[in-house]
Design a protein around this motif. Structure first.
Motif, PDB file in Angstrom:
ATOM      1  N   GLY A 277      -1.058  16.278   8.306  1.00  0.00           N
ATOM      2  CA  GLY A 277      -2.223  15.837   7.625  1.00  0.00           C
ATOM      3  C   GLY A 277      -1.976  15.184   6.222  1.00  0.00           C
ATOM      4  O   GLY A 277      -1.024  15.678   5.504  1.00  0.00           O
ATOM      5  N   VAL A 278      -2.523  14.076   5.880  1.00  0.00           N
ATOM      6  CA  VAL A 278      -2.521  13.534   4.480  1.00  0.00           C
ATOM      7  C   VAL A 278      -3.791  13.065   4.111  1.00  0.00           C
ATOM      8  O   VAL A 278      -4.839  13.089   4.671  1.00  0.00           O
ATOM      9  N   ARG A 279      -3.967  12.724   2.692  1.00  0.00           N
ATOM     10  CA  ARG A 279      -5.004  12.369   2.004  1.00  0.00           C
ATOM     11  C   ARG A 279      -4.893  10.601   2.317  1.00  0.00           C
ATOM     12  O   ARG A 279      -3.982  10.088   2.103  1.00  0.00           O
ATOM     13  N   GLN A 280      -6.217  10.142   2.661  1.00  0.00           N
ATOM     14  CA  GLN A 280      -6.207   8.561   2.980  1.00  0.00           C
ATOM     15  C   GLN A 280      -5.780   7.942   1.814  1.00  0.00           C
ATOM     16  O   GLN A 280      -5.324   6.823   2.038  1.00  0.00           O
ATOM     17  N   ASP A 281      -6.092   8.412   0.589  1.00  0.00           N
ATOM     18  CA  ASP A 281      -5.921   7.352  -0.690  1.00  0.00           C
ATOM     19  C   ASP A 281      -4.406   7.723  -0.927  1.00  0.00           C
ATOM     20  O   ASP A 281      -3.856   7.023  -1.682  1.00  0.00           O
ATOM     21  N   ALA A 282      -3.667   8.489  -0.175  1.00  0.00           N
ATOM     22  CA  ALA A 282      -2.321   8.593  -0.449  1.00  0.00           C
ATOM     23  C   ALA A 282      -1.578   7.910   0.439  1.00  0.00           C
ATOM     24  O   ALA A 282      -0.328   7.248   0.191  1.00  0.00           O
ATOM     25  N   VAL A 283      -2.075   6.989   1.266  1.00  0.00           N
ATOM     26  CA  VAL A 283      -1.450   5.925   2.101  1.00  0.00           C
ATOM     27  C   VAL A 283      -1.633   4.669   1.791  1.00  0.00           C
ATOM     28  O   VAL A 283      -2.587   4.252   1.610  1.00  0.00           O
TER      29      VAL A 283
ATOM     30  N   MET B  85       5.376  16.437  -4.440  1.00  0.00           N
ATOM     31  CA  MET B  85       4.955  15.405  -3.788  1.00  0.00           C
ATOM     32  C   MET B  85       6.201  14.315  -3.510  1.00  0.00           C
ATOM     33  O   MET B  85       7.176  14.252  -4.381  1.00  0.00           O
ATOM     34  N   THR B  86       6.467  13.973  -2.417  1.00  0.00           N
ATOM     35  CA  THR B  86       7.464  13.293  -1.731  1.00  0.00           C
ATOM     36  C   THR B  86       6.912  11.856  -1.259  1.00  0.00           C
ATOM     37  O   THR B  86       6.245  11.849  -0.450  1.00  0.00           O
ATOM     38  N   GLN B  87       7.507  10.683  -1.633  1.00  0.00           N
ATOM     39  CA  GLN B  87       7.148   9.312  -1.000  1.00  0.00           C
ATOM     40  C   GLN B  87       7.653   9.334   0.372  1.00  0.00           C
ATOM     41  O   GLN B  87       9.221   9.226   0.237  1.00  0.00           O
ATOM     42  N   MET B  88       7.024   8.949   1.247  1.00  0.00           N
ATOM     43  CA  MET B  88       7.923   8.639   2.554  1.00  0.00           C
ATOM     44  C   MET B  88       7.505   7.451   3.223  1.00  0.00           C
ATOM     45  O   MET B  88       6.150   6.953   2.889  1.00  0.00           O
ATOM     46  N   THR B  89       8.187   6.679   3.852  1.00  0.00           N
ATOM     47  CA  THR B  89       7.731   5.400   4.712  1.00  0.00           C
ATOM     48  C   THR B  89       7.846   5.521   6.291  1.00  0.00           C
ATOM     49  O   THR B  89       8.601   6.550   6.705  1.00  0.00           O
ATOM     50  N   GLY B  90       7.147   4.655   6.709  1.00  0.00           N
ATOM     51  CA  GLY B  90       7.069   4.699   8.318  1.00  0.00           C
ATOM     52  C   GLY B  90       6.379   3.499   8.775  1.00  0.00           C
ATOM     53  O   GLY B  90       6.266   2.447   7.975  1.00  0.00           O
ATOM     54  N   GLY B  91       6.344   3.455  10.002  1.00  0.00           N
ATOM     55  CA  GLY B  91       5.607   2.110  10.501  1.00  0.00           C
ATOM     56  C   GLY B  91       5.796   2.332  12.174  1.00  0.00           C
ATOM     57  O   GLY B  91       6.248   3.357  12.854  1.00  0.00           O
ATOM     58  N   CYS B  92       5.251   1.074  12.851  1.00  0.00           N
ATOM     59  CA  CYS B  92       5.296   0.779  14.149  1.00  0.00           C
ATOM     60  C   CYS B  92       6.721   0.501  14.739  1.00  0.00           C
ATOM     61  O   CYS B  92       7.622   0.235  14.044  1.00  0.00           O
ATOM     62  N   ALA B  93       6.955   0.434  15.854  1.00  0.00           N
ATOM     63  CA  ALA B  93       8.179  -0.027  16.727  1.00  0.00           C
ATOM     64  C   ALA B  93       8.582  -1.214  16.143  1.00  0.00           C
ATOM     65  O   ALA B  93       9.865  -1.474  16.294  1.00  0.00           O
ATOM     66  N   CYS B  94       7.636  -2.049  16.212  1.00  0.00           N
ATOM     67  CA  CYS B  94       8.058  -3.617  15.984  1.00  0.00           C
ATOM     68  C   CYS B  94       8.289  -3.973  14.490  1.00  0.00           C
ATOM     69  O   CYS B  94       8.550  -5.234  14.178  1.00  0.00           O
ATOM     70  N   GLY B  95       7.508  -2.978  13.473  1.00  0.00           N
ATOM     71  CA  GLY B  95       7.684  -3.448  12.251  1.00  0.00           C
ATOM     72  C   GLY B  95       6.542  -4.005  11.534  1.00  0.00           C
ATOM     73  O   GLY B  95       6.478  -4.179  10.004  1.00  0.00           O
ATOM     74  N   ALA B  96       5.734  -4.528  12.412  1.00  0.00           N
ATOM     75  CA  ALA B  96       4.491  -5.079  11.851  1.00  0.00           C
ATOM     76  C   ALA B  96       3.499  -4.455  10.849  1.00  0.00           C
ATOM     77  O   ALA B  96       2.857  -4.926   9.869  1.00  0.00           O
ATOM     78  N   LYS B  97       3.461  -3.233  11.261  1.00  0.00           N
ATOM     79  CA  LYS B  97       2.555  -2.364  10.380  1.00  0.00           C
ATOM     80  C   LYS B  97       3.396  -1.197   9.804  1.00  0.00           C
ATOM     81  O   LYS B  97       3.970  -0.464  10.607  1.00  0.00           O
ATOM     82  N   ARG B  98       3.578  -1.029   8.356  1.00  0.00           N
ATOM     83  CA  ARG B  98       4.336  -0.333   7.852  1.00  0.00           C
ATOM     84  C   ARG B  98       3.531   0.526   6.703  1.00  0.00           C
ATOM     85  O   ARG B  98       2.397  -0.015   6.325  1.00  0.00           O
TER      86      ARG B  98
ATOM     87  N   SER C  80       3.437   3.547   3.371  1.00  0.00           N
ATOM     88  CA  SER C  80       4.229   4.613   2.470  1.00  0.00           C
ATOM     89  C   SER C  80       3.094   5.651   2.229  1.00  0.00           C
ATOM     90  O   SER C  80       1.730   5.291   2.007  1.00  0.00           O
ATOM     91  N   VAL C  81       3.520   6.776   2.070  1.00  0.00           N
ATOM     92  CA  VAL C  81       2.677   7.805   1.861  1.00  0.00           C
ATOM     93  C   VAL C  81       3.172   8.732   0.821  1.00  0.00           C
ATOM     94  O   VAL C  81       4.274   9.317   0.870  1.00  0.00           O
TER      95      VAL C  81
END
Length: 145
Positions: free
Chosen positions: A46-52, A1-14, A16-17
């Motif tokens: 594809g991810v589990r919703q509860d992992a996000v 299992m690896t934790q990764m992060t991401g989000g939108c271009a402006c940073g408002a929606k971030r 981790s999964v």
């Protein structure tokens, strides 16, 4: 299992999964993904919703009678896909991750709408952004203003 992060271009929606090592990344070519992304295909994992975990809940667009898509209403970034009900899974867009370099597509979906000329672009001329003088001039002018 690896934790990764991401989000939108402006940073408002971030987000981790917690991503399992055997995650499934793929290219979706269905018309809904093409229209949602404004592109010929959409790279997804594809991810589990509860992992996000979202730092701020994304906006949701009901893209069909059976599905909805998270996005950012501020900048318009498409962040994924999920069926509206009946599943514990969802997909996140590969490009929304802070470091998408480790993802490798394992399959294609929605191939009835695939634009094959855009799948294998090996051999086309390539240019790095920093080698495009007009772009560099625009950045230099923007920084000076």
């Amino acid at each position: 299992m690896t934790q990764m992060t991401g989000g939108c271009a402006c940073g408002a929606k971030r987000f981790s999964v917690d991503l399992p090592d055997d995650h499934h990344a793929y290219l979706c070519h269905c018309r809904m993904c093409q229209r949602a992304s404004g592109n010929v295909s959409l790279a997804m994992v594809g991810v589990r919703q509860d992992a996000v975990t979202w730092t701020q809940e994304p906006d949701w667009y009901r893209s069909s009678a059976i599905a909805e898509r998270p996005f950012c209403a501020q900048c318009g970034t498409t962040l994924g896909f999920r069926y509206a009900e009946g599943t514990d899974k969802m997909d996140l867009t590969v490009a929304a991750f802070d470091d998408p370099s480790g993802f490798v597509p394992k399959s294609h979906f929605g191939v009835e709408s695939m634009h094959r000329a855009w799948v294998n672009t090996e051999g086309l001329p390539e240019m790095r952004s920093e080698d495009y003088a007009a772009l560099q001039e625009r950045w230099a002018k923007a920084k000076a203003d």
